[in-house]
Scaffold this motif. Structure first.
Motif, short mmCIF file in Angstrom:
data_model
loop_
_atom_site.label_atom_id
_atom_site.label_comp_id
_atom_site.label_asym_id
_atom_site.label_seq_id
_atom_site.Cartn_x
_atom_site.Cartn_y
_atom_site.Cartn_z
N SER A 181 -6.17 1.95 -2.80
CA SER A 181 -4.77 2.25 -2.45
C SER A 181 -4.54 2.25 -0.94
O SER A 181 -3.41 2.43 -0.49
N ALA A 183 -3.91 0.88 2.84
CA ALA A 183 -3.01 -0.18 3.31
C ALA A 183 -3.77 -1.24 4.10
O ALA A 183 -4.64 -0.93 4.93
N ARG A 237 0.17 -4.30 2.50
CA ARG A 237 -0.15 -4.27 1.07
C ARG A 237 -1.27 -3.26 0.86
O ARG A 237 -1.50 -2.39 1.69
N THR A 238 -2.01 -3.38 -0.21
CA THR A 238 -3.17 -2.52 -0.44
C THR A 238 -4.39 -3.41 -0.64
O THR A 238 -4.29 -4.57 -1.04
N TRP A 239 -5.57 -2.81 -0.37
CA TRP A 239 -6.80 -3.55 -0.61
C TRP A 239 -6.94 -3.90 -2.09
O TRP A 239 -7.42 -4.99 -2.44
#
Length: 644
Positions: free
Chosen positions: A387, A389, A394-396
């Motif tokens: 989760s 950023a 975005r997220t990983w």
């Protein structure tokens, strides 16, 4: 194109057909390939058609509609895995079927012909009220003013079979879609294959579908006595239906092999020494292209739980830190290590690229599987990582999902990636060559790296709570387990033809299977490439322990290379014996490495790796390029989130 039971080749005048039902064994002694060679029987087309190319006009999960056009005539032909029929529509001229030799016409009902050519049997079906005019090697029909006809390869030359096939000759297949459902309560995977049809005439329902061996062994849908020959063994036919299903048990995938507690005879002192030995700069800093960096991540993912089992928290954290650093370096969209979305081909490409992953879109599932596996392990130990950023906001976790979507988009609503790019749902396994431009069809070498991808999806979906990804992984893993046992290992003896006395093939091809690799003629490489990487998801290899002994014994000696790979597999047959082979620890473990550059032995190893039947390169070069990564153009932009 080897769709089975038919094979086909696009020609300027239409679609050339063959039914490859005769095997031969070719290649240098010790490196043989069995194949069912493509030998054309007829071409279905339109009188006067001379198309400069053939385009894809429509497609399903295992069917394609191809389009020919020369400005005056057009032809559309629909074909696919398991279909004995090719369904044609035309414009601008009479329907035309051209045979390679004057056929034997053993049935003529006006609009329906039963013919034999090259000892193989076909039904030719025009609309009611039409007729076929046969002149030497050419049959033509006005189709009574209609625009459709079909051709089917028949299991035999009987009028009873011809009349039965006529029942379904006008139910044109218009699409295909696979679906899967996993029941955790019963550990049961149900895979359903559906085709859509449109009736051009008549009131019959359904069609005819020939099932591969791994399908009919796990299905109760077969309801006819019709069979076909194929490079995958006998195909059996479902008659009069638009669907069939398979039911299989999923036997589970672990994230890693656990410490068995009080029952464990593991020497933890020795294991602790191995963990310390692996804690090196080279291990913590994997380098190279997207394949080799992925391999390094896979090694780190195996080491983390081992460090935990011996209580070495510092080294465990060093391994986790390395995984996180390398993943984020590749997923942040900047620097020399990155993933770039190419909108022309709807694909992610990792740079530096390797083995044609860029210019030919080869091996994406092989490369990405290691990244996903490492991400799942990292998420298991650091549950907030996914989760976090990215620099693009975005997220990983979303970036890892993009890798999954690239190789195996499970949705039907996302245009960003094609559906199930690498995985062939009807064949039950993936293909590795991105272009498939070989006269022998497409190919896949390392089925075990395909399983590494599938098991990584199961782990990632489980630790992130994404049941869609988890169940996708189960679908891929369970179906390919059955395919590997039959088509790579011939475990039930129903696939390899007589005279091909090998316990395995190194590569499955569209027209057969080869005891060879892209990179070595050594037995260890040919057999070992379908064992590595050994990981918890490799336990499918132990479903038939006796086979593992047969595979091992075929080496005829102790392995010269990849000893740890073979010993790990052998342990699923004889654990104590494998430990004895390993000894007291004097053997230095090696990382399983694939050197996939063609070697000097490749001419003997792969004479069948050819572009056309008349032109055979002396050495395979399709999967060995090492071009430096270009600067991506246009500039990299964040990928939008895929549709759920």
């Amino acid at each position: 194109m080897f769709a089975h039971p038919l094979a086909m080749h696009a020609r300027p005048g239409g679609l050339e057909l063959s039914y490859p039902n005769r095997s031969q064994i070719v290649g240098a002694t010790g490196l043989e390939k069995y194949e069912y060679p493509y030998t054309p029987d007829l071409t279905l087309g339109v009188a006067g058609l001379n198309s400069p190319d053939t385009k894809t006009d429509d497609f399903g999960d295992w069917t394609t509609t191809a389009l020919w056009s020369d400005g005056a005539q057009t032809l559309r032909a629909t074909f696919g895995h398991g279909l004995p029929f090719v369904y044609a529509t035309k414009s601008g001229g009479d329907a035309q079927v051209t045979f390679v030799a004057t056929p034997t016409v053993w049935a003529n009902y006006g609009n329906v012909l039963g013919v034999s050519v090259n000892g193989r049997h076909y039904g030719i079906f025009a609309p009611s009220g039409a007729g076929w005019a046969v002149n030497n090697t050419v049959a033509t029909s006005t189709l009574a003013g209609k625009d459709y006809y079909s051709v089917a390869v028949l299991p035999d030359a009987s009028t009873t079979t011809l009349n039965d096939f006529k029942t379904y000759a006008y139910n044109f297949v218009t699409g295909s879609q696979v679906g899967w459902t996993y029941s955790p309560a019963s550990a049961t995977l149900t895979t359903t294959f559906n085709v859509s049809t449109v009736a051009k005439e008549g009131s019959a329902a359904g069609t005819l579908m020939a099932l591969y061996r791994h399908q009919w062994m796990n299905s109760s849908s077969v309801n006819s006595g019709y069979t076909y020959v194929s490079p995958r063994g006998e195909m059996k036919v479902v008659r009069g239906s638009n669907s069939f299903s398979m039911t299989q048990k999923f036997q589970g995938v672990l994230p890693y092999l656990p410490d068995n507690g009080a029952a464990n005879t593991l020497n933890k002192t020795q294991l602790a020494a191995y963990v310390n030995e692996a804690n090196t700069s080279a291990t913590l800093n994997p380098t190279g292209d997207s394949y080799w960096v992925g391999k390094g991540l896979g090694k780190l993912a195996e080491l983390v739980p081992l460090a935990a089992q011996v209580g070495n928290t510092a080294t465990q954290n060093a391994f986790l830190d390395a995984i996180q650093r390398v993943l984020q370096d590749w997923l942040d969209g900047s620097g020399s290590n990155l993933f770039y979305y190419n909108s022309t081909w709807g694909t992610l490409i990792g740079y530096p690229q390797g083995y044609g992953s860029e210019e030919e879109l080869n091996d994406h599932h092989f490369h990405w599987g290691y990244f996903i596996k490492a991400a799942a392990l990292l998420q298991q130990y650091r549950p907030t990582w996914a989760s976090g950023a990215t620099p693009q906001g975005r997220t990983w976790g979303a970036s890892i999902n993009d890798l999954i979507m690239d190789a195996a988009n499970w949705t039907t609503t996302t245009s960003q990636f094609p559906r199930l790019r690498n995985f062939d749902p009807y064949a039950g396994h993936s293909w590795a060559a991105g272009h498939s431009g070989f006269a022998a069809g497409n190919n896949q070498e390392s089925s075990s790296e395909d399983m590494n991808f599938s098991s990584a999806l199961i782990n990632w979906g489980s630790v992130t709570g994404n049941t869609a990804v988890r169940d996708l992984g189960i679908f891929l893993y369970t179906n390919e387990t059955a395919a590997i046992e039959q088509y790579w290992f011939n475990q039930s003896g129903g696939v390899f033809p007589a005279g091909f006395n090998k316990p395995a093939v190194g590569m499955v091809w569209g027209d057969g299977g080869a005891y060879s690799t892209w990179f070595s003629a050594e037995k260890e490489a040919i057999q070992g490439i379908n064992l590595l990487p050994i990981q918890a998801g490799s336990l499918y290899l132990g479903r038939n322990p006796a086979y593992l002994k047969t595979n091992y014994d075929f080496l005829g000696r102790e392995p010269n290379t990849w000893k740890d790979i073979f010993w790990s597999a052998y342990a699923m047959y004889d654990a104590a014996g494998a430990l004895t082979k390993f000894g007291s620890g004097a053997y230095t473990l090696k990382t399983a490495r694939r050197k996939r550059t063609p070697t000097s032995s490749c001419t003997a190893s792969m004479p069948w790796d050819r572009w056309t039947p008349a032109s055979r390169p002396t050495c395979p070069t399709m999967r060995s390029s090492r071009k430096a990564p270009p600067a991506p153009t246009p500039p990299i932009t964040p990928l939008p989130a895929p549709s759920p």
